[in-house]
Design a protein around this motif. Structure first.
Motif, PDB file in Angstrom:
ATOM      1  N   GLY A  68       0.813  -1.211   0.000  1.00 30.05           N
ATOM      2  CA  GLY A  68       0.000   0.000   0.000  1.00 30.05           C
ATOM      3  C   GLY A  68       0.841   1.253   0.000  1.00 30.05           C
ATOM      4  N   GLY A  69       1.949   1.269   0.726  1.00 30.28           N
ATOM      5  CA  GLY A  69       2.843   2.420   0.734  1.00 30.28           C
ATOM      6  C   GLY A  69       3.469   2.640  -0.626  1.00 30.28           C
ATOM      7  N   ALA A  70       3.842   1.564  -1.302  1.00 31.67           N
ATOM      8  CA  ALA A  70       4.425   1.685  -2.628  1.00 31.67           C
ATOM      9  C   ALA A  70       3.400   2.174  -3.631  1.00 31.67           C
ATOM     10  N   ALA A  71       2.152   1.796  -3.433  1.00 31.50           N
ATOM     11  CA  ALA A  71       1.107   2.207  -4.367  1.00 31.50           C
ATOM     12  C   ALA A  71       0.844   3.707  -4.278  1.00 31.50           C
TER      13      ALA A  71
ATOM     14  N   ILE B 291       8.616  20.454 -10.299  1.00 32.56           N
ATOM     15  CA  ILE B 291       7.781  19.377  -9.759  1.00 32.56           C
ATOM     16  C   ILE B 291       7.842  19.451  -8.239  1.00 32.56           C
ATOM     17  N   HIS B 292       6.686  19.328  -7.611  1.00 27.69           N
ATOM     18  CA  HIS B 292       6.632  19.183  -6.157  1.00 27.69           C
ATOM     19  C   HIS B 292       6.254  17.730  -5.892  1.00 27.69           C
ATOM     20  N   ALA B 293       7.219  16.959  -5.435  1.00 29.95           N
ATOM     21  CA  ALA B 293       7.050  15.525  -5.209  1.00 29.95           C
ATOM     22  C   ALA B 293       7.079  15.224  -3.720  1.00 29.95           C
ATOM     23  N   GLN B 294       6.830  13.978  -3.409  1.00 30.81           N
ATOM     24  CA  GLN B 294       6.910  13.494  -2.031  1.00 30.81           C
ATOM     25  C   GLN B 294       8.027  12.454  -1.949  1.00 30.81           C
ATOM     26  N   PRO B 295       8.600  12.252  -0.760  1.00 29.32           N
ATOM     27  CA  PRO B 295       9.636  11.222  -0.632  1.00 29.32           C
ATOM     28  C   PRO B 295       9.120   9.879  -1.155  1.00 29.32           C
TER      29      PRO B 295
ATOM     30  N   ILE C 100      16.209   8.252 -18.051  1.00 32.20           N
ATOM     31  CA  ILE C 100      16.696   7.883 -16.730  1.00 32.20           C
ATOM     32  C   ILE C 100      15.530   8.026 -15.756  1.00 32.20           C
ATOM     33  N   GLU C 101      15.449   7.090 -14.828  1.00 34.18           N
ATOM     34  CA  GLU C 101      14.414   7.106 -13.801  1.00 34.18           C
ATOM     35  C   GLU C 101      15.093   7.160 -12.454  1.00 34.18           C
ATOM     36  N   VAL C 102      14.654   8.091 -11.604  1.00 41.53           N
ATOM     37  CA  VAL C 102      15.236   8.221 -10.271  1.00 41.53           C
ATOM     38  C   VAL C 102      14.123   8.315  -9.233  1.00 41.53           C
ATOM     39  N   THR C 103      14.356   7.691  -8.097  1.00 43.49           N
ATOM     40  CA  THR C 103      13.434   7.782  -6.975  1.00 43.49           C
ATOM     41  C   THR C 103      14.094   8.661  -5.924  1.00 43.49           C
ATOM     42  N   LEU C 104      13.385   9.693  -5.512  1.00 45.06           N
ATOM     43  CA  LEU C 104      13.934  10.668  -4.565  1.00 45.06           C
ATOM     44  C   LEU C 104      13.348  10.426  -3.181  1.00 45.06           C
ATOM     45  N   ASP C 105      14.226  10.134  -2.233  1.00 39.01           N
ATOM     46  CA  ASP C 105      13.791   9.819  -0.875  1.00 39.01           C
ATOM     47  C   ASP C 105      14.057  10.938   0.124  1.00 39.01           C
ATOM     48  N   ALA C 106      15.082  11.733  -0.112  1.00 33.06           N
ATOM     49  CA  ALA C 106      15.440  12.801   0.835  1.00 33.06           C
ATOM     50  C   ALA C 106      14.630  14.061   0.538  1.00 33.06           C
TER      51      ALA C 106
ATOM     52  N   MET D  89      15.891  22.421 -14.283  1.00 29.52           N
ATOM     53  CA  MET D  89      14.586  22.226 -13.648  1.00 29.52           C
ATOM     54  C   MET D  89      14.793  22.074 -12.152  1.00 29.52           C
ATOM     55  N   THR D  90      13.722  22.277 -11.411  1.00 27.79           N
ATOM     56  CA  THR D  90      13.767  22.178  -9.959  1.00 27.79           C
ATOM     57  C   THR D  90      12.755  21.149  -9.491  1.00 27.79           C
ATOM     58  N   ILE D  91      13.195  20.305  -8.557  1.00 23.06           N
ATOM     59  CA  ILE D  91      12.303  19.341  -7.927  1.00 23.06           C
ATOM     60  C   ILE D  91      12.321  19.632  -6.427  1.00 23.06           C
ATOM     61  N   ALA D  92      11.152  19.896  -5.881  1.00 22.78           N
ATOM     62  CA  ALA D  92      11.001  20.085  -4.434  1.00 22.78           C
ATOM     63  C   ALA D  92      10.388  18.805  -3.886  1.00 22.78           C
ATOM     64  N   VAL D  93      11.051  18.188  -2.931  1.00 20.38           N
ATOM     65  CA  VAL D  93      10.552  16.943  -2.334  1.00 20.38           C
ATOM     66  C   VAL D  93      10.133  17.220  -0.899  1.00 20.38           C
ATOM     67  N   GLY D  94       8.861  16.930  -0.618  1.00 19.88           N
ATOM     68  CA  GLY D  94       8.330  17.128   0.728  1.00 19.88           C
ATOM     69  C   GLY D  94       8.188  18.595   1.074  1.00 19.88           C
TER      70      GLY D  94
END
Length: 146
Positions: A16-19, A45-49, A86-92, A110-115
């Protein structure tokens, strides 16, 4: 029977967390929809961890990589090859500054804001060409509206 149900619920909780993680697609383009040259679309992009960013080589001659010093502490850098996705997963959590190395001076950034991210004071330390800095600043203005 109870063991099977409990195992199933545990597996569902883990998956469920991965989904909930989202995948964002970013096009690397010679010309954007607004007529801008050498762009990432979207440029912010404003993403989440745990979210994934997929950079798509829509036009030849581009790559996506993190600019040195423009990533949160503890984050892993990435550097895509020219003409390749390229595919990247951002955790921090934090702000990530992405560049196209061949077109950095032309402002292909480009700028990606995570969390819940805030722009660090040292974000523009180091060499940042004027056109790139202008585009980064315009993208960072999105933090106030998101």
């Amino acid at each position: 029977m109870l063991r099977t149900v409990v195992s199933g619920l545990a597996l569902a909780a883990m998956l469920g967390g991965a989904a909930l993680a989202e995948t964002f697609e970013v096009q690397m383009l010679n010309k954007g929809a607004d007529g801008g040259r050498m762009v990432f679309e979207p440029a912010f992009i404003h993403a989440q961890p745990g979210d994934t960013i997929k950079f798509i080589a829509a036009n030849k001659g581009h790559n996506a990589e993190l600019n040195k010093g423009m990533m949160p502490a503890g984050a892993e850098g990435f550097k895509g090859k020219i003409n390749e996705e390229i595919e990247v997963t951002l955790d921090a959590e934090g702000i990530y500054g992405v560049i196209c190395k061949p077109h950095f001076a032309m402002g292909m950034v480009m700028t990606i804001a995570v969390g819940d991210a805030e722009v660090p004071e040292n974000f523009f330390e180091g060499r940042v060409p004027q056109k790139a800095k202008e585009r980064f600043e315009a993208q960072l203005a999105n933090l106030a509206t998101n």
